[in-house]
Design an enzyme around this catalytic site. Structure first.
Site, PDB file in Angstrom:
ATOM      1  N   ARG A  78       1.828  12.567 148.349  1.00  0.00           N
ATOM      2  CA  ARG A  78       1.411  11.672 147.271  1.00  0.00           C
ATOM      3  C   ARG A  78       2.447  10.557 147.104  1.00  0.00           C
ATOM      4  NH1 ARG A  78      -0.317  13.575 141.179  1.00  0.00           N
ATOM      5  NH2 ARG A  78       1.847  14.298 141.009  1.00  0.00           N
ATOM      6  N   ASP A  82       5.583  17.138 134.606  1.00  0.00           N
ATOM      7  CA  ASP A  82       5.950  15.934 135.339  1.00  0.00           C
ATOM      8  C   ASP A  82       5.793  14.733 134.417  1.00  0.00           C
ATOM      9  OD1 ASP A  82       3.238  15.268 135.288  1.00  0.00           O
ATOM     10  OD2 ASP A  82       2.908  15.661 137.412  1.00  0.00           O
TER      11      ASP A  82
END
Length: 525
Positions: A158, A442
């Site tokens: 990612r 996150d």
């Protein structure tokens, strides 16, 4: 081209002249178009705020109504029932591959602080991951190495979102788009080797807001493959539908990437952040209660996930479910049992709804996810053939925030400040995947925390206990939180003052800051 970042161990293996020239070529060819698309985001947000709604695009109706399919999935990612997520540090790289999960989301984005050392060392680790030569011996003598008795997870990388520029890499005097740095370096060094091994190159694409942004990614893939002599269609990418505008363009996003598509993912926390951000000034119809009571079964989230499965399977694409962020806690068996039951319930719902797989943030959750998806899939690798023709979702369903039950409370405000500040402290300390209150958090955690406070503040919300959300109240809670954290045994306070300052800046400012990581990035090298 200029590289302003300092030396990184084995960085010379990644930052070769040829690799940097490849990245520079991507920037020169696609950077200006990225800039145009970011400007378009703002225009569309302004329009949505002005009208108080979004809708499916009339100009792409033909795509939604015509008959087409995405490309068949490669063998390595045909079964995605359990996906492990995590940053690309060396220990995580080994643990993720050994986790037993089918897929590893190797995260250069929200679970990674984009400190230059992390950016480059992550690429070093991914180089070794692809070649199955990644291992680690810690200063204490503990060894981490790939196990021979498990099937290693397949990495899906990612990169950073389109909005982020890397200040450490300049082309023609301008910072390079972070996504092109991450993609370009990984692709240049690993595309042919991954293709030879049948394990890629595969990607996750974050923060997208329109099919035009997907088209740009498709053009990047097509160009990169041609430039390096990699067959067209070798790249496969799964798009995170984690913004509200993208939810209205799911089919168009799949269509733009159809030769390179590996499906869509339901990115739940960022989706809540996007809902707040998009309609932050639109009054009571879009005011959410405390974050911890907004689950996946509330009406607007249910509509979003049901539409995602329906859309993906209609087009022959994977539908991947959301994150289970719990961290197993052996010290509190009762709380641990309750948390694990919630994970079971969540994964059982997703498998029952038709998802082909789902995410977990800790290896201890891998067996739970397998158990629930195995119960539905059996020996089948996926359930793409389950087209969910029973699902019908309208624009109104996707935006039905006002039906979300729950209160806005002072405890919710305190919790948002607490977790937001804790996360920013971790992020500034170069750790973008932070264990907070037995959850792996996150950047989306801090984003939803500060954006919800901004929304409550600027919509003059009165909390369930009678307190009005004011700048003074937010600052008082911030001060209390800082005091508590300074007194907390073992809490790292080096960046605490800056974290409090940054949180206040993005939570109470007159102008809403699109991403808190952008001002925070100014404070790291």
């Amino acid at each position: 081209m200029q590289v302003l970042g300092g030396p990184v161990e084995r960085g010379d293996e990644i930052l070769t002249t040829e690799a940097l020239e490849f990245v520079a070529g991507l920037q020169r060819k696609f950077g200006a178009r990225r800039d145009e698309l970011l400007a378009r985001r703002k225009q569309r947000r302004d329009e949505a705020a002005r009208n108080g709604k979004l809708d499916f695009l009339e100009e792409t109706r033909e795509i939604r109504e015509s008959d087409w399919q995405v490309a068949e999935p490669p063998a390595a990612i045909r079964d995605r029932r359990v996906e492990m997520t995590g940053p690309t540090d060396r220990k995580m790289s080994v643990n993720a591959l050994n986790s037993g999960a089918k897929i590893w989301l190797a995260d250069l984005e929200d679970a990674n602080t984009p400190h230059w050392v992390n950016v480059v060392s992550g690429q070093v680790n991914l180089y070794d991951v692809i070649r199955k030569q990644v291992q680690l011996t810690t200063p204490e003598g503990k060894e981490y190495k790939l196990r021979d008795d498990v099937e290693h997870a397949v990495p899906l990388v990612r990169p950073r979102g389109w909005h982020f520029d890397d200040k450490n890499v300049l082309v023609d005097g301008k910072p390079v788009v972070g996504a092109l740095v991450d993609f370009g370096l990984y692709f240049f060094h690993n595309a042919k080797e991954a293709a030879r091994r049948g394990t890629g190159p595969f990607f996750y694409l974050p923060k997208m807001e329109s099919h035009l942004e997907a088209r740009l990614w498709n053009e990047v893939f097509t160009h990169a493959q041609a430039e390096l002599g990699v067959p067209h269609g070798t790249v496969r990418a799964t798009v995170l539908i984690e913004t509200v505008p993208a939810a209205f363009e799911m089919e168009e996003i799949l269509y733009e990437l159809r030769d390179h598509s590996a499906g869509l993912n339901a990115g739940r926390w960022d989706y809540l952040f996007s809902m707040i951000k998009t309609f932050r000034e639109n009054g009571t119809d879009f005011l959410l209660p405390d974050r911890n009571v907004v689950g996946m079964t509330v009406p607007f989230m249910r509509a979003y996930t049901e539409l995602l499965v329906r859309t993906c399977h209609k087009r022959g694409a994977f539908a991947i479910g959301g994150m289970a962020a719990f961290i197993p806690n052996k010290k509190d068996p009762e709380a641990n049992e309750k948390a694990m039951q919630k994970v079971h319930d969540d994964k059982k719902r997703e498998a029952g709804d038709g998802f082909d797989g789902s995410w977990v943030a800790h290896p201890g959750l891998v067996p739970i996810c397998f158990e629930e998806f195995d119960a539905v899939l059996g020996e089948k690798p996926n359930q793409i053939d389950r087209t969910r023709d029973d699902v019908s979702v309208t624009a109104e369903d996707l935006l039905d925030v006002k039906s979300t039950p729950g209160d806005k409370t002072i405890d919710g405000l305190r919790a948002a400040v607490d977790v937001g500040v804790r996360y920013i402290v971790s992020w500034l300390g170069r750790n973008g995947a932070a264990a907070i209150h037995n959850l792996m958090e996150d950047a989306a955690t801090a984003e939803i925390s500060r954006s919800q406070i901004w929304q409550w503040l600027h919509n003059d919300v009165v909390l369930a206990g009678g307190e009005r959300v004011t700048v003074d109240l937010v600052r008082q809670v911030l001060a209390d939180t800082e005091k508590q954290l300074r007194a907390e045994e073992g809490f790292p306070t080096e960046n605490l003052g800056l974290a409090v300052e940054l949180f206040e800046k993005v939570a109470v400012a007159d102008e809403f800051v699109d991403f808190l990581t952008l001002p925070a990035y100014e404070h790291i090298s």
